[in-house]
Design a protein around this motif. Sequence first.
Motif, PDB file in Angstrom:
ATOM      1  N   PHE A1407       0.835  -1.200   0.000  1.00  0.00           N
ATOM      2  CA  PHE A1407       0.000   0.000   0.000  1.00  0.00           C
ATOM      3  C   PHE A1407       0.871   1.252   0.000  1.00  0.00           C
ATOM      4  O   PHE A1407       0.428   2.319  -0.412  1.00  0.00           O
ATOM      5  CB  PHE A1407      -0.954   0.000   1.206  1.00  0.00           C
ATOM      6  N   LEU A1408       2.116   1.097   0.499  1.00  0.00           N
ATOM      7  CA  LEU A1408       3.005   2.264   0.465  1.00  0.00           C
ATOM      8  C   LEU A1408       3.296   2.661  -0.979  1.00  0.00           C
ATOM      9  O   LEU A1408       3.433   3.844  -1.292  1.00  0.00           O
ATOM     10  CB  LEU A1408       4.316   1.942   1.186  1.00  0.00           C
ATOM     11  N   LEU A1409       3.420   1.656  -1.840  1.00  0.00           N
ATOM     12  CA  LEU A1409       3.646   1.968  -3.260  1.00  0.00           C
ATOM     13  C   LEU A1409       2.487   2.824  -3.768  1.00  0.00           C
ATOM     14  O   LEU A1409       2.692   3.864  -4.394  1.00  0.00           O
ATOM     15  CB  LEU A1409       3.720   0.655  -4.045  1.00  0.00           C
ATOM     16  N   LEU A1410       1.243   2.383  -3.460  1.00  0.00           N
ATOM     17  CA  LEU A1410       0.077   3.118  -3.959  1.00  0.00           C
ATOM     18  C   LEU A1410       0.019   4.518  -3.361  1.00  0.00           C
ATOM     19  O   LEU A1410      -0.308   5.488  -4.036  1.00  0.00           O
ATOM     20  CB  LEU A1410      -1.206   2.355  -3.614  1.00  0.00           C
ATOM     21  N   ARG A1411       0.357   4.623  -2.048  1.00  0.00           N
ATOM     22  CA  ARG A1411       0.286   5.943  -1.410  1.00  0.00           C
ATOM     23  C   ARG A1411       1.301   6.900  -2.023  1.00  0.00           C
ATOM     24  O   ARG A1411       0.990   8.060  -2.300  1.00  0.00           O
ATOM     25  CB  ARG A1411       0.544   5.820   0.086  1.00  0.00           C
ATOM     26  N   THR A1412       2.504   6.367  -2.226  1.00  0.00           N
ATOM     27  CA  THR A1412       3.534   7.238  -2.798  1.00  0.00           C
ATOM     28  C   THR A1412       3.107   7.686  -4.200  1.00  0.00           C
ATOM     29  O   THR A1412       3.220   8.862  -4.552  1.00  0.00           O
ATOM     30  CB  THR A1412       4.873   6.472  -2.897  1.00  0.00           C
ATOM     31  N   LEU A1413       2.597   6.720  -4.957  1.00  0.00           N
ATOM     32  CA  LEU A1413       2.152   7.040  -6.321  1.00  0.00           C
ATOM     33  C   LEU A1413       1.059   8.106  -6.264  1.00  0.00           C
ATOM     34  O   LEU A1413       1.106   9.110  -6.976  1.00  0.00           O
ATOM     35  CB  LEU A1413       1.616   5.758  -6.981  1.00  0.00           C
ATOM     36  N   ALA A1414       0.079   7.898  -5.378  1.00  0.00           N
ATOM     37  CA  ALA A1414      -1.038   8.827  -5.284  1.00  0.00           C
ATOM     38  C   ALA A1414      -0.541  10.217  -4.891  1.00  0.00           C
ATOM     39  O   ALA A1414      -0.944  11.231  -5.476  1.00  0.00           O
ATOM     40  CB  ALA A1414      -2.041   8.323  -4.259  1.00  0.00           C
ATOM     41  N   ARG A1415       0.371  10.235  -3.903  1.00  0.00           N
ATOM     42  CA  ARG A1415       0.864  11.530  -3.429  1.00  0.00           C
ATOM     43  C   ARG A1415       1.573  12.284  -4.558  1.00  0.00           C
ATOM     44  O   ARG A1415       1.355  13.485  -4.756  1.00  0.00           O
ATOM     45  CB  ARG A1415       1.838  11.290  -2.276  1.00  0.00           C
TER      46      ARG A1415
END
Length: 2028
Positions: A1407-1415
């Motif tokens: 989920f960190l990958l997705l959060r970083t991408l989203a940010r």
Amino acid sequence: MSDHCEEGATMIAAGDLQEFAPRGREHCRRHPSALTLQLRRLQPASELCSSDGAAGLVGSLREVTIHERQRESWQLRKGASDVGEEVDYDEELYVASNMVIWSKGSKNQASTVYKAFTVDSPVLQALWCDFTIAPEKSEKADVSGSDEIVEKCICILQNSCINVHSIEGKDYIAALPFQVANVWPTKFGLLFERSSSSHEVPPSPPREPLPTMFSMLHPLDEITPLVCKSGGVFGSARVQYVADYTMRIVFLSAEPSIVMTYDTVQSLHTVWALRRVKPEEQNTVLKFSEQMGTPQHVATSSSLTAHLRSLSKGDSPVASPFQNYSSIHSQSRSVSSPSMQSRSPSISNMAALSRSHSPALGVHSFSGVQRFNFSSNTQSPRRHSITHSPNSTSSDSFLITETEPIIPELCIDHLWTETITNMREKNSQASKVFITTDLCGQKFLCFLVESQLQLRCVKFQESNDKSQLIFGSVTNIQAKDAAPVEGIDTLLVLEGSGNLVLYSGVVRVGKVFIPGLPAPSLTMSNQMPRPSTPLDSVSTPSKPLSKHLGPLEEGVLLSPVPELRDSSKLHDSTYVEDCTFQQLGTFIHSLRDPVHNRVTLELSNNTMVRITIPEIATSELVKRCLQGVKAILPKEIAVQMLVKWYNAYNAPGGPNYHSEWNLFVTCLMNMMGYNTERLAWTRNLDFEGSLSPVIAPKKARPSETGSDEDWEYLLSSDYHRNFESHPVAKALRLDPLEVSAPKDDFLQSLSLDSSTLLFTHIPAIFFVLHLIYEELKLNSLMGEGIRSLVVLLVQLARDLKLEAYIDYYYRDYPALVKSSRQTCIIDQGFMHHPSFFSAEPPSIFQWLSSCLKGEGVQPYPYLPGICERSKLVVVSVALYILGDESAVSNEASHYLYKITSGQRKQQIEQDDSRCSFRHSTSVSSLAEKLVIWMTNVGFTLRDLESLPFGVALPIRDAIYYCREQPASDWPEAVCLLIGRQDLSKQACEGNLQKGKSSVGPVLSSDIPSGAESEEDEDGMNDMNEEVMSLIWSEDLRVQEVRRLLQSARPVRVNVVQMPESSDHEYIEEKENRLLQLCQRTMALPVGRGMFTLFSYHPVPTEQLPIPKLNLTGRAPPRNTTVDLNSGNIDVPPNMACWASFHNGVAAGLKIAPASQIDSAWIVYNKPKIAELANEYAGFLMALGLNGHLTKLATLNIHDYLTKGHEMTSIGLLLGVSAAKLGTMDMAITRLLSIHIPALLPPTSTELDVPHNVQVAAVIGIGLVYQGTAHRHTAEVLLAEIGRPPGPEMEYCTDRESYSLASGLALGMVCLGHGSNLIGMSDLNVPEQLYQYMVGGHRRFQAGMHREKHKSPSYQIKEGDTINVDVTCPGATLALAMIYLKTNNRSIADWLQAPDTMYLLDFVKPEFLLLRTLARCLILWDDILPNSKWVNSNVPQIIRENSISLHATELPSSEDLSLETLAQAHVYIIAGACLSLGFRFAGSENLAAFNCLYKYATDFLKCLSAPTASITGHYNLETCLSVLLLSLAMVMAGSGNLKVLQLCRFMHKKTGGEMNYGFHLAHHMALGLLFLGGGRYSLSTSNSSIAALLCALYPHFPVHSTDNRYHLQALRHLYVLAAEPRLLTPVDVDSNTPCYALIEVTYKGTQWYAEATEELMAPTLLPELHLLKQIRVKGPRYWELLIDLSKGTNHLKSILSKGGILYVKLRAGQLSYKEDPMGWRSLLAQTVTHRNSEARAFKPEAISAFTSDPALFSFADYFCKPTVNMGQKQEILDLFSSILYECVTQENPEMLPTYIAIDQAVRRLERREMSETFELWQIKLVLEFFSSRSHQERMSRNPNRGLFMNSEFLPVMKCTIDNTLDQWLQAGGDVSLHSYLSGQPTDESQLSMLACFLIYHSVPTPGQLAAGGLEGSTNFSELLLKFKQLNMPVRALLRLAPLLLRNPQSMVLCSEVALISLGTHCRKVGVVFQGRLTTMMGKAQNSNAAALEPQLRRKHPSLTYLWAAQLLVLAGGSKRLDFLHCTEWPRAA
């Protein structure tokens, strides 16, 4: 004059006469079904079932013979062509029983049947009708005409229905609710007349009578009643339905749109205007009921509908054959009403059905039929606007509740009613009505009342505001029949006596004589007209023709026997044998079928003959003159003049084509009052017009011996005179013959008869003919005409005593004017001098010359519609030379004044100021404006070629300028005009509708040969090899990609058998290995779809080839087959089903969006075998992605979904949604909602929808509502992210993918809206999403589905907290998409990775990958392409404690979980890199590429490092795949080699951790890298990013059937982000792709300033919104600029059509392929720079410079030296250098100009100029190059290519000067002097004198006298006086000796000049001494005349006076050679 004489006088010979029979009749006989039809037709409907066929047959046979004749009918019209060119043939519509035959045929009866229709019941009527389809059928009164589509149709009326067939092939059947008496085609659609009979008049008194007229605007519209608005006698106009059954339509016209009706009671004809109904009129009619509040008065409209219904029940007068059938079968359908049982209408139900299913009808209502029976309970969906008013009427009106009013569409407006006469008969209904135009354009409505043998003609015209028609009085003409002859604006009347008479309007033209038909008035003693002897029509001196043609009033032909045009016709004609006309009693019965100028005569013996009425004139010159004279005369006189001319021209035995002009002159002069017999030149006009006049007298002589008279006749003939002045005569050195004066002494003066028709208008006619003469000068093809016209003009000018005009004509045609001397006396007293007549002759050349010199110009007179060229030239010169842009903007430019009859001259004061070149606009834009304006007025290259070269030069100059720097978006016509084939082809391709591009399908492997076919079926053989080989020319990477992506061949299974393993184990081992390899094979199709994206245009007759997905293997060394189905190992079930789906998608994505595909083809591709259903499902999805699924009929979509096949539903739902992206389409929304329980109402039945289909439907909703921020949808989707698992099993499995899909869909709906989500603030979207992301207490669900979720799931214990594992990914990505690119910091901080160990433990690393991408996506503008930025995303705690990617040994630590940190680290970096990929997608940004490549290699190393186990192989592989995808996104479409190597490396890894998902990712990366074969790239628009997020979601499936976290089908949504960006230059000559250098200019942004870079195309362009402009750079190709600041649409359309940009090689250049370094073109370049070897230019070398065949031929025939050339060598050299010049400067169109100038100068040197036309042109050329505007253009743009050789013109100028000066010296001065003093000059000198006068612009003697030049004593005085006459100084120097007549005074003059010069110099303070001497030195070896322009250029400050004096001085003593005066003093 007696009537009888008039009868005899005017006879008109009709043209060729042919027997006529309708073509359809013959075809009917040959029709295959004629026999069966005959039988069917014979049996009446009642007897169809009777057994005794024989009796019935006999009876009906009898019946048939009686009715056979009446049953056939036909109508003709002028052939219409699609393109708009003139076509001359008839089209016929023939009706016989139930056949309709449409045929086309030309004059010579070569007819073809175009279409034949056969219908079920007898045809009552057939007609042509054009229906207009407005883009959206609006209810407004008038739809704007521009965007309407016209459907050309044929309508066939039968008893109960009407069939409409359109040319495009659509067929409609509309049922008719009543008996139709007549159908009429109108401008808007069809008009029906209901047949009324007595018993239909409704008995009940209160009811309104029923409407009688109805309209139908389109076959799919309903039939609506007509409204009539009559001017009320008692006050206001009344609006009501047309319900008067006494009113019948007798005529209807579309243009003007009028209807003529006849009232049977009052016996009156009335004319109405037909138009669309206005809304207020609709309302008046519909609200009619509410005004009368009584219950009896039921609403008109509803009583109407009720009546229509009762009417249309079985009691219609003629029972239809379907009567019983329909009434039996539709009982079930009709609804019984309270009071009566309804039977269905008498219409075929099939008709009703076919109508509702007809194409283009989206509405599911039987709107045509059901309106008229009781079963229409529903409102038709089209009419949202009408609502029912609540009914307050009593129960009596039960009908109202069910019916809905029918809204009228058309209205008739009263215009005119004929006056009532006392003796009006009862049945005086018009039997024939037509509109005709007379010769002067006045319109008449004519109607024939047969009972009174009258043709009544009403004149009508449009009112000034064009809004209505005004009718005049009625004129009666006695007539038995009449027909219009549109081709020549006349009408043909058949009189009671049997004569055919031609009228124009109401003016009688003359009787028509038909060769072969006896004239009724003659005695019938001889049956055939006597063949005339040649003697009757030949004129010789002893028998002049003008006796026949005498003054025309006396009668044209006095012989009682009308002569035939050609007597030979009689003997071989078929008429004699056929004896058709031998019966004495044949007379003309009636006229029919007039088309253009042909009409059919029905004879009394039942035969028909078609005749042609002759044209009014055939020669272009006569047509022009007639037009001009017609325009200038009052209308009545014009008509009379034309009538006389027509009679003279078309008299039987009249002239042939050659002598038409001579006849015209004689005719015109007679009408002016001349006595043409007494006038010498008209007497000798040759009427035979045979090539030589010898033939005429010889044929006429009864004796064989000639006489001297013949010889003199010949010598004095026009022919001889023309021949003498002919260049051939000069070339043959023929001596002129002396002509003795004619015997009769004609030289006494003749006076004119002032009583004739045109006498008073002579000046006006003369002036108009003069303007036509000037107009013809502008057309180099009309030389003959000008010579003929000038003779007439000279005679008129001499008689009108217009000296200026005579002098003018003399200067133009010195050879022609000298000859005629005879004048006539005109009594000027009666003359009507029109206001526009000018004493000075208007001269177009003179006007242009003044413009070029910058002198003041008067407006030029022109005749609108006739002198169009003059107008064009004047306006274009005003624009281009004077720089006045307003010249083209308005119609009445102040450079022109229009001439019309009876008009006052416009006041012109302001115009005589000196016109200077205006600097207001940039010069370039003037040239562009000119070229664009010329195209708009329809000027083409052919017109330019026929303009004289001097006049065309400014236009050519503008064209040359535009050719250098054109704009890319000009229309095709402009590009053709400027000669840029590359651009015109581009524009032409742009106009073609979607279709194959010309380069796209230039494929090498269209038909694979047998050997290749097996290996080539890998689905990649339709790629455009040619372009790919240009993009990647150095290596074979494309073949490598094909090898990596092919999945159709068995894979190689290489397993070594260990000694200890048994064979069985070995087989198992091989199969296990194959299973591993199959994981890879199944992942290939997705990548293949990317590679072959949009590369193929399918053939509509063949199925789309889908390559097999081959899951077998071959084991070496024996190549044995390895198969998974052997049963040795366990294979997962349905393993290949998703792989087949992807395979289908890949195949479908090959289809280009521009292909021609329809619903039928899509269905046709459906496979027969069930195994292929998955592939077909994928194919459907692909069709949606490329936009073709919108063509699939709703019916078929429904079919597919009801099958319940899961894959098909997924593919179809996603496909349809993608095709309707962002449209909020309601139909699709309904379709999707059925599959989403949350969107259904809570009470709905629970449908069992498979989970994956639900996921697809949710994403579908997102796509359809993309970017709309639709409130309800967003609310539902927000709730669905956290949908709890229901009780039972429903929502327990794969919940993750559903939640993710809801999140993605929510993101799409609110895409990029950020905080501006209007009206959603109460939903708290971001907060709710944040909670989904981080967890917390579940909120109570507010949706309507809370009932379902009260009881918890029996499977899953979730408690009341949110299950973050399910909801987090969807929520994170939803936030990313909602706040995409908004740079919203507060939201971005929510997504920051946690920076304490404690918090890190709570978040899955993924989920960190997705959060970083989203940010990063939210903070879009902060993304930077370097590793520093990437690392800045990693929280500090991880950065400090984690393993670097390169570390080899592990750091030790107790309190930190290394595993967590390491995993968090790699995922965060992967997320940041993925966002980098999104940010720079498709940009090929080098920094981004390097940064990502570094991380990718780091991950690769990390995989093999010992630390890999901590992070976990799976995690590293995932991150590596993500990085590979990011790299591929940045380099999309570029085929970058490094990335390709990475992909190939990953392709080879098949064991271990490598599962299906990773292979999928790696091959998707490979596909992206070669997206669309290098033609496509990715876009970074919001929509694209949303699509890419769905497609590249960074969690990959573990095995091929895994859809738990993400639905596999979504991987294909990348298509929505792909956009064509490849620009491929195509050489326009060879039509092959080539290399070209282009320069791309970027707009400036916050990161970089405006920049340009050079690329070698074919290349992928950057995203278009970043660019400012694109230029194709020279020097090899013509430059071409595409300016994107005006908008990107032009470039987008080029890119979408295959990116083809046409380019053209410049002269002498080779393409980059042949000559990469540009060295081989050096040869061309050495030649191109002007040097001494230019003479040695070999004509063979021309092919390197041009591809124009005309130039090749010129080089061949004119430049190749042959043996013993002699003096021709010099000409050859000249031609070679001219050709060379034109080709290297790339203006080959100047070649004719060069040669014409050279030839003209040579002719002048040989003293053979018989007309000064070419000298004028040379003068204009010289003036153009010395004009201010040209000089300024050159100075402003010095490096511009030379338009004309700089050395050529001065040489020519010098030669002309020298020739004329030598002539002056050799005795020309004497004739010049006598000319100036007004004495007659020597005839031999006339031509040269005229040349001198023209070239030096010498004023006429009249002007000189007026200037008072006689008394001048010195040069200075002369100069001052000549200043007013605008005469050049060099001419003055040549005239001075003659004018001053005292050489001594010249000395004085030059002294004065010196003194004045000195004083002037001192005043200005210019030291002139030095400069003057240098000039004198330069003048040593040059002609002094050449000094003038030099001086002008170097010292523009010199005044007029100085220049002259300096020239005199500079001349010196020896070099005053141009004055040739012996008495000059030695020193000046």
